[in-house]
Design a protein around this motif. Sequence first.
Motif, PDB file in Angstrom:
ATOM      1  N   VAL A   1       0.845  -1.196   0.000  1.00  0.00           N
ATOM      2  CA  VAL A   1       0.000   0.000   0.000  1.00  0.00           C
ATOM      3  C   VAL A   1       0.878   1.243   0.000  1.00  0.00           C
ATOM      4  O   VAL A   1       0.708   2.159  -0.806  1.00  0.00           O
ATOM      5  N   LYS A   2       1.864   1.242   0.892  1.00  0.00           N
ATOM      6  CA  LYS A   2       2.705   2.424   1.005  1.00  0.00           C
ATOM      7  C   LYS A   2       3.494   2.651  -0.278  1.00  0.00           C
ATOM      8  O   LYS A   2       3.609   3.768  -0.759  1.00  0.00           O
TER       9      LYS A   2
ATOM     10  N   SER B   1      -6.280   2.881   4.575  1.00  0.00           N
ATOM     11  CA  SER B   1      -5.597   4.127   4.268  1.00  0.00           C
ATOM     12  C   SER B   1      -6.340   5.277   4.914  1.00  0.00           C
ATOM     13  O   SER B   1      -7.512   5.177   5.226  1.00  0.00           O
TER      14      SER B   1
ATOM     15  N   ALA C   1      -7.277   0.429   0.203  1.00  0.00           N
ATOM     16  CA  ALA C   1      -6.344   1.347   0.860  1.00  0.00           C
ATOM     17  C   ALA C   1      -5.500   2.118  -0.148  1.00  0.00           C
ATOM     18  O   ALA C   1      -5.111   3.251   0.102  1.00  0.00           O
ATOM     19  N   GLN C   2      -5.208   1.504  -1.297  1.00  0.00           N
ATOM     20  CA  GLN C   2      -4.351   2.176  -2.279  1.00  0.00           C
ATOM     21  C   GLN C   2      -5.103   3.238  -3.069  1.00  0.00           C
ATOM     22  O   GLN C   2      -4.515   4.221  -3.512  1.00  0.00           O
TER      23      GLN C   2
ATOM     24  N   THR D   1      -5.435  -5.028  -1.128  1.00  0.00           N
ATOM     25  CA  THR D   1      -4.893  -3.732  -0.729  1.00  0.00           C
ATOM     26  C   THR D   1      -5.541  -2.582  -1.498  1.00  0.00           C
ATOM     27  O   THR D   1      -5.257  -1.425  -1.226  1.00  0.00           O
TER      28      THR D   1
ATOM     29  N   LYS E   1       1.348   4.115  -3.106  1.00  0.00           N
ATOM     30  CA  LYS E   1       1.006   5.518  -2.859  1.00  0.00           C
ATOM     31  C   LYS E   1       2.230   6.423  -3.014  1.00  0.00           C
ATOM     32  O   LYS E   1       2.148   7.500  -3.592  1.00  0.00           O
TER      33      LYS E   1
ATOM     34  N   SER F   1      -0.021   4.426   5.500  1.00  0.00           N
ATOM     35  CA  SER F   1      -1.211   3.598   5.664  1.00  0.00           C
ATOM     36  C   SER F   1      -1.211   2.952   7.041  1.00  0.00           C
ATOM     37  O   SER F   1      -0.259   3.086   7.797  1.00  0.00           O
TER      38      SER F   1
END
Lengths: 395, 288
Positions: free
Chosen positions: A239-240, B121, A269-270, A266, A243, B215
């Motif tokens: 995810v990190k 997130s 969240a992405q 993911t 982003k 996140s």
Amino acid sequence: MRDSQATVRTLLTRAAAATLLALAAIPGAHAQQPKLKVGLMLPATGTFATVGTAISNGFRLAVAEQGGKFAGREIEFFTVDDESDPAKAPENANKLVKRDQVDVLVGTVHSGVAMGMAKVARDNNTLLIIPNAGADEITGPLCAPNIFRTSFTNWQPGYATGKMVAERKHRTVVTLAWKYAAGEQSVAGFKEAFEAGGGKVIKELTLPFPNVEFQPFLTEIAALKPDAVYVFFSGGGAVKFVKDYAAAGLKASIPLYAAGFLTDGTLEAQGDAAQGIMTVLHYADALDNPRNRTFRAAYNKAYKMDPDVFAVQGYDAAQLLDAGVTAVRGDMSRRADLVKAMETARIDSPRGPFVLSKAHNPVQDMYVRRVEGTDNKVIGIAIKGLADPARGCRL
Amino acid sequence: MDPVTFLIQSLNGLQYGLLLFLVASGLTLVFGIMGVVNLAHGSFYMIGAYLAFSLSALTGSFFGAVALGIVLSVVFGLLLEWALFSRLYHRDHLDQVLLTYGLILIFEELRSLAVGDDVHSVAMPDFLSASIPLTDTLSYPVYRLFMSGICIVLAMSMYVVIQRTRLGMRIRAGTSNREMAQGLGIDIRLLFRFVFAFGVALAALGGMLAAPVSSVFPGMGSQVLILCFVVVVIGGIGSVWGALLAALLIGFTDTFGKVLFPDYAGLSVYVLMAAILLWRPAGLFGRA
């Protein structure tokens, strides 16, 4: 006084224990088939907890669909939380094998832990089915007649992505992965196919697992200006990374490719940062076949959530075991026949039917997926029926 | 490495260092100044990140979530100090390790029960979500610069409060001789309760500010815990300047270590720590 009390207590305890033992012996009179003991060694805590749960759910769903029995033998589960800790792997596996005397060991997610389990399985000649850990070695140099895998090797998605990226006319690539077995093997697979297809990996960047400070690497990538980037990350790190890659403005100029774990579980969240990213994996939630649709409906009904690739792998682990147990009519002592039946089984998986390679790893289609919204849309097949080369395996 | 790349990498190092300071600043208070070995520091960071996640969903605004989160974590810190930590000041460090390790497990399990194990997130405020182009391919996220700004402000205020105010003097007095300070009429119990609570709030703030970029995921606390201790130890226990300098050193070492010696990137920070401790056993600004 104290002593006599203690004696009385000991006597009582012993009497109770004896009674219990006697009672426990009685049901034998039913002459029912003994239960089939399945040892689930999966992570219940830590980073991989969700993956462990998904595998366990998938496995139990397949068992439930058979009425809780394989070949008339009721399935009894023994579970251990492996904590994704390789140091505790032999001890945990031995708990199931020696203490609980399981007929089959199923696990796990973390490759290091799975290697420990494979060692215990080899030493005790216990049947082992691996529902995730992709370490190439397990179905490579360490392969064994009693060790099976229903997931993938790290090499497989990497190799398939390499072929696809070469076909998309990218000539230079920079790779970035965590410096641990899964990352290195995935990159090695990618490089093998990509360079065979005429491309060139101009730099292999790595960072320690599970470090997520990517900024120096993004700067490096921007300076190197490759045609494309290949990465191996999963979970929170994935995810990190996705982003950060978008925030650094690289997404617009240098396309990002990855083994499918980058965008599996993911996507919510992405968000926007993941849109359009192409990955390769042996499954996609949105895979359009009747088997997958019924599987997803049943899973959703049973657990009130959507299954993922890990649930599928767990589900198939149970299907593979069922194929073997059914062929020997529940008689686990016929090991050779059991293994033969599992080796030749055609598993009707939600990912599409697959068979096992000589080294006991799935020979499977590798799907090209593109992120659209919160789905990995299947847009093609990178390689049909891809088998891991199983280098070093002498089965 | 051409000059432009070098400058950008230096910016990366600076920015990462400041972020590390933000996360470690709470530990400087609790471990450095109060002397409590607090392994649960990473959990407070994690709690902060999850607070940002759930509160921004609730309030609809990131800054609303941060403001509310700070209040909640101060209250949480006060409760925790009153119920548990206040009993440990006179105990052995090993007891503190046991308690705080237990807290890690409890917090992690509670998080799992309350929010689940998925990765989430946190949306960053719109006006900070842009990026500034640096070269033709690379841009720098505004949010990271914003975080760096907050860290600098925080470091300054911590230094001023602890070194230049009457309150800071009392805290330092309580640290160096609790009984004597009490004898002079300072209510050390109350003072330490608040210092601890602010330590918790700082860790939580670190988590809240990091949430939009990193996140929110299980086990995120354990990733920062070790580095926080490294920062406090290199800087010299109890020194705010030391912690800031140490965080920056680590930021640069890590950044350039990753680029120049990728095979040993995992080691670079610890080599730095070993070297500094050999040279100055009490850390950069520590008094032996």
